[in-house]
Write a protein that holds these residues in place. Structure first.
Motif, PDB file in Angstrom:
ATOM      1  N   GLY A  31       0.948  -1.136  -0.232  1.00  0.00           N
ATOM      2  CA  GLY A  31       0.043  -0.208   0.007  1.00  0.00           C
ATOM      3  C   GLY A  31       0.872   1.230  -0.103  1.00  0.00           C
ATOM      4  N   LYS A  32       2.167   1.016   0.248  1.00  0.00           N
ATOM      5  CA  LYS A  32       2.992   2.397   0.148  1.00  0.00           C
ATOM      6  C   LYS A  32       3.894   2.608  -0.909  1.00  0.00           C
ATOM      7  N   ILE A  33       4.520   1.174  -1.552  1.00  0.00           N
ATOM      8  CA  ILE A  33       5.490   1.557  -2.626  1.00  0.00           C
ATOM      9  C   ILE A  33       4.439   0.698  -3.840  1.00  0.00           C
ATOM     10  N   ASP A  34       5.048   0.739  -5.115  1.00  0.00           N
ATOM     11  CA  ASP A  34       4.399   0.252  -6.064  1.00  0.00           C
ATOM     12  C   ASP A  34       5.571  -0.768  -6.749  1.00  0.00           C
ATOM     13  N   PHE A  35       5.013  -1.495  -7.925  1.00  0.00           N
ATOM     14  CA  PHE A  35       5.644  -2.645  -8.193  1.00  0.00           C
ATOM     15  C   PHE A  35       7.087  -2.228  -8.717  1.00  0.00           C
ATOM     16  N   GLY A  36       7.052  -1.097  -9.621  1.00  0.00           N
ATOM     17  CA  GLY A  36       8.574  -0.769  -9.816  1.00  0.00           C
ATOM     18  C   GLY A  36       9.325  -0.367  -8.879  1.00  0.00           C
TER      19      GLY A  36
END
Lengths: 264, 264, 264, 264
Positions: A31-36
């Motif tokens: 919920g804080k960082i994305d897949f990239g």
């Protein structure tokens, strides 16, 4: 026997907690960082800066999907025989990402990083490019990262990636050297040989400080996503069985005696 | 022989253009969408809405890295023998993502989607959960998606993912059914069996309309990224050779006659 | 687009007949030739002479089983995660047969065949060996095919294979050159460096006229048999799960804060 | 953490000796037993009797080569991308030996062994076959081991294998049951459904006491040999690149706008 140390610093867990590269999975990642960002974290053991992330994303999105290739066909052929093992179909497609396709990315990045070991201390880039092209010519090897058999006269992905790199402040000696190599090769070999997607990616990765040995890993992980897309299409709209039956017929017909029986 | 049609709708290219799922790679993808969006595009043939993307990213980041597992050890063992073939080391690690580890994700998603074929027409979820738990008990099978041998009493990743899903408006019947199955199993089997990360992921994927057959593909593509991270660590700080030598010694010592010679 | 020819000469079939390398499978192969002959037929497109078959068999039986290795551990780790996909477990083990283990066989055979391109026209073998050892020393590379970290002072498999070769009339310049290389290296480096199993196999294969590029294929196909044996043992007497749990504990313990919770 | 035992009984070595399944590699294996015997030894942990070896060889030679298949195409596609990694090309071809192709062998052997758990205590084989065919029909599943889409009316490999088995004294209840299943299915479904190669192999393996779980392993190890043959042909006479270019053109042509530019 002396026991050598066995140690890994990537992740650890307690019953109530999972930590990856120092970040709490449930509190700081989900919920804080994305897949990239997560891919960057896993590969470089730290989160990217905003501009790093934008350029990293640009490289990864280019690598995901390359259409019907030997790699995606190996995946589809494997899925046709083992649809219960999607992981095996992805693996089969990855296995062909070797010297012919992805190897040129490693080779271009290695060439750039070996030629400019210290990006803070840059010699005359044009002279260096001239030397490199001469060396490859003398060894009768192909210079990696320039020219493309299909995307002629220009591989449109190279300027697209260079644009994103430049917009984010990556515009240094590796990009200049790669471009100079293309120009020099054009002069020497007297045909259009601009930097291709591989050369652009190698140059931008070098600007970002990504060691050349890691470049193949970037390509492999992005392509794994792409191959899952091919499996999904093969589920809906299969082509592997038709292709193999047709190929078998064509490849072997000359062997079958012209008699009473019909070959497959 | 009649020629069956061979057709793919994922990508096409001309010398000056590459198009993936209808988007121009150089104009609409590079520098415009990130790796998470690209993965969604490749898997679902459309770009995600903002809330879909947030939940998709949450699922993918959980799947990337699981520490020292049979899968990451297979990757490291393969790298030790073939460091020149990074793609083979990633592939080796993916191959074990089968029925024991990732299969429970498929199974949980299939259970939920088969039990609630129409999410707009939901029966009494508690009665359904009771029926499901009874059926599995009668067949002596383990209900997928609940309990965890190590993350006790609660797998912290399940509430973390449910929180992100809820914040983005995914809070429907599949999540309720999965939770009810956990509760029902606890009552029947008289021990703590809350929804685990697999069950949470299966429920959230079902809320998003992701077919169960695709779930293993999500896991495989995220884990490919994770395995590259293990290769990078193995490059810097190898453990495979020490581990295999030690294992060989321990596993085979009982076979070696107690004589003049030393086993390895 | 011009259609390139697609053609294979290995096998063909009609409804009532299957033909492999020109032999009728049901009339001339099944019950008539054995697995070793069939392997030779498949690799060389003809049946072996009796003496060729004896030496080919000797090479293949050496390659089948090498105990607990990175390769057999990758197979067992994969089986632990995907017991329903035996083919994936075998494949995972094959993937590590790269430059570190099997590559030395290719390298030794290539060295011999490049050094003696025409076995009917043999120069002074000792002088040639001296030149080869000097060249490797100057390039700071390891000479392939000699010495062994564990089988000291002599790898017993080398004389065993040379004996079978000699008994069958294979005792020519490649074996002499390989032996001379070992002697020369011992003199130069002042330690025991006799021909190892890899060097012996490379020399014998060269005597038989087997191109160096095929040597890795021999190793891979024999080892596939060996890996199935490891899967069968893992079915009866598993070690993968215990090994990975123990490794995870040892490798990651230093990361876990010394608090109220216990790591795995 | 309690340490679970890690143990393997396959092989051990001292500096001067290698022992595999209790036999001294250099004294009792090299030059003494052939590749078929070694494969049997590795799979069953003992040497075969003469008649066992003849039937085992007959099964293995049938499994080696099946022409242009999805499996051999996956191998060739992988070789085209990674010619430096022959092991990866073999692995890619093995990965598709799953439920669709080799799975029917497992399924037929499992059916026979589950239906006749004690070959010394055989019920009325015709009644049993009738029951089996009815059960499969009721479940709308295909009975494994009978009929063939191409080898009609009879798969010639089945009688060829049965002949070798019979000549060596293997002619018991599993072969009778498999044959009865074919007859019964023909009566019920009113079309020709004789035992195919898979059914014959399953029946003969069952007569030899080979557990059904091992059957896929036999197929995988024999096919590894076959796939190396395809790589050798691909080295001499490649088809993969032509096939993929042609397939890409055909599969994607409908996507390319009919404009000024030519698709690949």
């Amino acid at each position: 026997m002396k026991q050598a140390e066995i140690r890994s610093d990537i992740a650890w867990a307690t019953p109530s907690k999972v930590v990856v590269h120092g970040l709490d999975l449930c509190e700081e990642i989900v919920g804080k960082i994305d897949f990239g960002q997560m891919a960057f974290l896993q590969l470089f053991a730290r989160l990217p800066e905003a501009r790093e992330l934008r350029v990293f994303n640009a490289m990864m999105v280019i690598l995901v999907e390359h259409g019907i290739t030997p790699s995606s066909l190996a995946t589809r052929m494997t899925y046709a025989g083992a649809p219960e093992a999607v992981q095996a179909a992805v693996a089969a497609g990855l296995l062909g990402l070797g010297s012919v396709f992805v190897g040129s990315l490693d080779n271009a990045a290695r060439l750039l990083q070996a030629s400019l070991p210290d990006p803070a201390n840059v010699p005359d880039v044009d002279a260096l490019a001239q030397q490199i092209v001469e060396d490859y010519r003398a060894r009768k090897e192909i210079v990696p990262g320039i020219g493309h058999p299909f995307h002629k006269p220009i591989d449109p992905r190279a300027p697209a990636l260079f644009r994103v790199a430049r917009e984010n402040g990556y515009d240094g000696p590796y990009i200049r050297l790669m471009t100079a190599i293309g120009n020099e090769a054009e002069k020497t070999l007297k045909r259009s040989l601009p930097v291709n997607v591989t050369g652009a990616m190698a140059a931008v990765a070098s600007e970002m400080g990504i060691p050349w040995r890691i470049c193949r890993g970037l390509a492999v992980s992005a392509r794994a996503v792409g191959l899952v897309g091919h499996i999904l299409e093969e589920m809906r709209q299969p082509l592997a069985t038709a292709l193999y039956l047709r190929t078998e017929h064509e490849a072997c017909a000359h062997l079958v005696p012209n008699e009473h029986e019909e070959p497959r």
